[in-house]
Scaffold this motif. Sequence first.
Motif, PDB file in Angstrom:
ATOM      1  N   ALA A 215      -1.222 123.750  11.201  1.00 46.94           N
ATOM      2  CA  ALA A 215      -1.885 122.456  11.359  1.00 46.94           C
ATOM      3  C   ALA A 215      -3.265 122.487  10.705  1.00 46.94           C
ATOM      4  O   ALA A 215      -3.684 121.528  10.042  1.00 46.94           O
ATOM      5  CB  ALA A 215      -2.011 122.101  12.844  1.00 46.94           C
ATOM      6  N   ASP A 216      -3.972 123.592  10.873  1.00 46.55           N
ATOM      7  CA  ASP A 216      -5.275 123.764  10.216  1.00 46.55           C
ATOM      8  C   ASP A 216      -5.112 123.824   8.698  1.00 46.55           C
ATOM      9  O   ASP A 216      -5.893 123.220   7.954  1.00 46.55           O
ATOM     10  CB  ASP A 216      -5.946 125.030  10.733  1.00 46.55           C
ATOM     11  CG  ASP A 216      -7.253 125.338  10.018  1.00 46.55           C
ATOM     12  OD1 ASP A 216      -8.206 124.549  10.149  1.00 46.55           O
ATOM     13  OD2 ASP A 216      -7.316 126.363   9.301  1.00 46.55           O
ATOM     14  N   VAL A 217      -4.077 124.540   8.243  1.00 47.60           N
ATOM     15  CA  VAL A 217      -3.826 124.638   6.797  1.00 47.60           C
ATOM     16  C   VAL A 217      -3.562 123.254   6.215  1.00 47.60           C
ATOM     17  O   VAL A 217      -4.088 122.904   5.144  1.00 47.60           O
ATOM     18  CB  VAL A 217      -2.636 125.581   6.529  1.00 47.60           C
ATOM     19  CG1 VAL A 217      -2.138 125.442   5.088  1.00 47.60           C
ATOM     20  CG2 VAL A 217      -3.021 127.024   6.813  1.00 47.60           C
TER      21      VAL A 217
ATOM     22  N   VAL B 212      -5.504 121.385   3.198  1.00 50.86           N
ATOM     23  CA  VAL B 212      -4.813 120.923   1.995  1.00 50.86           C
ATOM     24  C   VAL B 212      -5.194 119.474   1.698  1.00 50.86           C
ATOM     25  O   VAL B 212      -5.445 119.105   0.539  1.00 50.86           O
ATOM     26  CB  VAL B 212      -3.289 121.061   2.153  1.00 50.86           C
ATOM     27  CG1 VAL B 212      -2.553 120.350   1.019  1.00 50.86           C
ATOM     28  CG2 VAL B 212      -2.891 122.536   2.186  1.00 50.86           C
ATOM     29  N   GLU B 213      -5.257 118.649   2.738  1.00 54.34           N
ATOM     30  CA  GLU B 213      -5.668 117.250   2.563  1.00 54.34           C
ATOM     31  C   GLU B 213      -7.097 117.169   2.044  1.00 54.34           C
ATOM     32  O   GLU B 213      -7.416 116.344   1.175  1.00 54.34           O
ATOM     33  CB  GLU B 213      -5.540 116.497   3.881  1.00 54.34           C
ATOM     34  CG  GLU B 213      -4.103 116.273   4.334  1.00 54.34           C
ATOM     35  CD  GLU B 213      -4.032 115.564   5.677  1.00 54.34           C
ATOM     36  OE1 GLU B 213      -5.110 115.228   6.226  1.00 54.34           O
ATOM     37  OE2 GLU B 213      -2.912 115.348   6.173  1.00 54.34           O
TER      38      GLU B 213
ATOM     39  N   ILE C 260      -7.288 118.937  -6.073  1.00 53.51           N
ATOM     40  CA  ILE C 260      -6.676 120.267  -6.090  1.00 53.51           C
ATOM     41  C   ILE C 260      -5.520 120.322  -5.090  1.00 53.51           C
ATOM     42  O   ILE C 260      -5.665 119.910  -3.935  1.00 53.51           O
ATOM     43  CB  ILE C 260      -7.711 121.360  -5.743  1.00 53.51           C
ATOM     44  CG1 ILE C 260      -8.745 121.481  -6.871  1.00 53.51           C
ATOM     45  CG2 ILE C 260      -7.039 122.704  -5.483  1.00 53.51           C
ATOM     46  CD1 ILE C 260      -9.850 122.453  -6.581  1.00 53.51           C
ATOM     47  N   THR C 261      -4.384 120.807  -5.563  1.00 54.10           N
ATOM     48  CA  THR C 261      -3.252 121.111  -4.695  1.00 54.10           C
ATOM     49  C   THR C 261      -3.023 122.613  -4.730  1.00 54.10           C
ATOM     50  O   THR C 261      -2.759 123.166  -5.803  1.00 54.10           O
ATOM     51  CB  THR C 261      -1.971 120.389  -5.168  1.00 54.10           C
ATOM     52  OG1 THR C 261      -2.192 118.986  -5.179  1.00 54.10           O
ATOM     53  CG2 THR C 261      -0.807 120.709  -4.237  1.00 54.10           C
TER      54      THR C 261
ATOM     55  N   VAL D 193       3.516 121.742   4.516  1.00 54.15           N
ATOM     56  CA  VAL D 193       2.063 121.550   4.622  1.00 54.15           C
ATOM     57  C   VAL D 193       1.427 121.046   3.328  1.00 54.15           C
ATOM     58  O   VAL D 193       0.212 120.916   3.254  1.00 54.15           O
ATOM     59  CB  VAL D 193       1.361 122.845   5.078  1.00 54.15           C
ATOM     60  CG1 VAL D 193       1.842 123.249   6.463  1.00 54.15           C
ATOM     61  CG2 VAL D 193       1.572 123.981   4.082  1.00 54.15           C
ATOM     62  N   GLY D 194       2.241 120.791   2.301  1.00 54.98           N
ATOM     63  CA  GLY D 194       1.703 120.213   1.075  1.00 54.98           C
ATOM     64  C   GLY D 194       1.239 121.216   0.033  1.00 54.98           C
ATOM     65  O   GLY D 194       0.489 120.847  -0.893  1.00 54.98           O
ATOM     66  N   ILE D 195       1.675 122.465   0.142  1.00 51.99           N
ATOM     67  CA  ILE D 195       1.340 123.483  -0.851  1.00 51.99           C
ATOM     68  C   ILE D 195       2.474 123.556  -1.870  1.00 51.99           C
ATOM     69  O   ILE D 195       3.651 123.594  -1.498  1.00 51.99           O
ATOM     70  CB  ILE D 195       1.133 124.860  -0.177  1.00 51.99           C
ATOM     71  CG1 ILE D 195      -0.130 124.835   0.685  1.00 51.99           C
ATOM     72  CG2 ILE D 195       1.047 125.972  -1.213  1.00 51.99           C
ATOM     73  CD1 ILE D 195      -0.376 126.118   1.466  1.00 51.99           C
ATOM     74  N   ARG D 196       2.117 123.556  -3.152  1.00 48.06           N
ATOM     75  CA  ARG D 196       3.137 123.723  -4.186  1.00 48.06           C
ATOM     76  C   ARG D 196       3.586 125.178  -4.224  1.00 48.06           C
ATOM     77  O   ARG D 196       2.779 126.086  -3.989  1.00 48.06           O
ATOM     78  CB  ARG D 196       2.595 123.332  -5.561  1.00 48.06           C
ATOM     79  CG  ARG D 196       2.447 121.838  -5.755  1.00 48.06           C
ATOM     80  CD  ARG D 196       2.142 121.504  -7.203  1.00 48.06           C
ATOM     81  NE  ARG D 196       0.832 122.011  -7.598  1.00 48.06           N
ATOM     82  CZ  ARG D 196       0.355 121.925  -8.840  1.00 48.06           C
ATOM     83  NH1 ARG D 196       1.093 121.401  -9.804  1.00 48.06           N
ATOM     84  NH2 ARG D 196      -0.848 122.381  -9.119  1.00 48.06           N
TER      85      ARG D 196
END
Length: 288
Positions: A17-19, A23-24, A31-32, A60-63
């Motif tokens: 949740a913190d990550v 990311v947002e 930056i992604t 979590v939205g990380i590529r």
Amino acid sequence: MTAQLLAGQPVAEAVLADVAKRVEALATHGITPGLGTILVGDDGPSAGYVRKKHETCEEVGIRSFHEGVPSEATQDDLLAAVDRFNQDPDVDSYIIQYPLPDGFDFNEALLRMDPDKDADGLHPVNLGRLVLQEPGPIPCTPAGIQAMLIHYGIDIAGREVVVVGRGPTLGRPLSLLLTLKQTGANAAVTVVHTGVKDIGFYTRRAEIVIAAVGVPNFIKPDMITPGAVVLSGGITWKGKRLLADVDESVGEVASWITPRLGGIGPTTVAMLLRNTVQAAERRAGIAA
């Protein structure tokens, strides 16, 4: 005594949740974060671990990026994959899935990595940063164990901890981490291993025992003092069944114990993604 369970999923969910929030925040800077994986061969459990890492990245939205190296390939092919990730600006950090098949040199590949892209925190530069308490990626399984103890309110400072195992991915860095003068550490740590004649002599006096030997059911109830906290970091696959280092009957003696399934594993993946977002924050010039 029936031990309370140290379930890893609630810990992992809090970290992730913190990550996701970080990311947002990075998205506002354009930056992604990107995580890469290198898998040599087609070992089933290793492939499953890699797949889980990519699935969690998506959540979590990380590529995520992947390099597959066939088991019949050469060490030079592995090093070429390392070089590609070193040079790819979209990959903030990456891992070489361990263990490697026979004929491949993990240490040579690790030393070839850009230490700032080392998602597992195992490069010698990053282990040195850990010793000096300088910012850098912390080895994922040790960091997950520490996060688990903190999450469940198990005080570590000044307590006697015995780590059973001295491997470079878990036992050795964990012993360093838990001795640091910081929150969630500052313990009196003893490291023993399978070359020690009477391991029970050490584990029976410990308040916290962490097994990291990769030997199924190695820790038995008679090796634990009543009320101790016991965690199994090492695992072994027997066919499709995952076996922990700690015999499940230890739960009749301990006050807290990790379950055979859903213990350290989820926290390890979460810490990998935390290291990745921290690498992206460094690239963006944001203090982690």
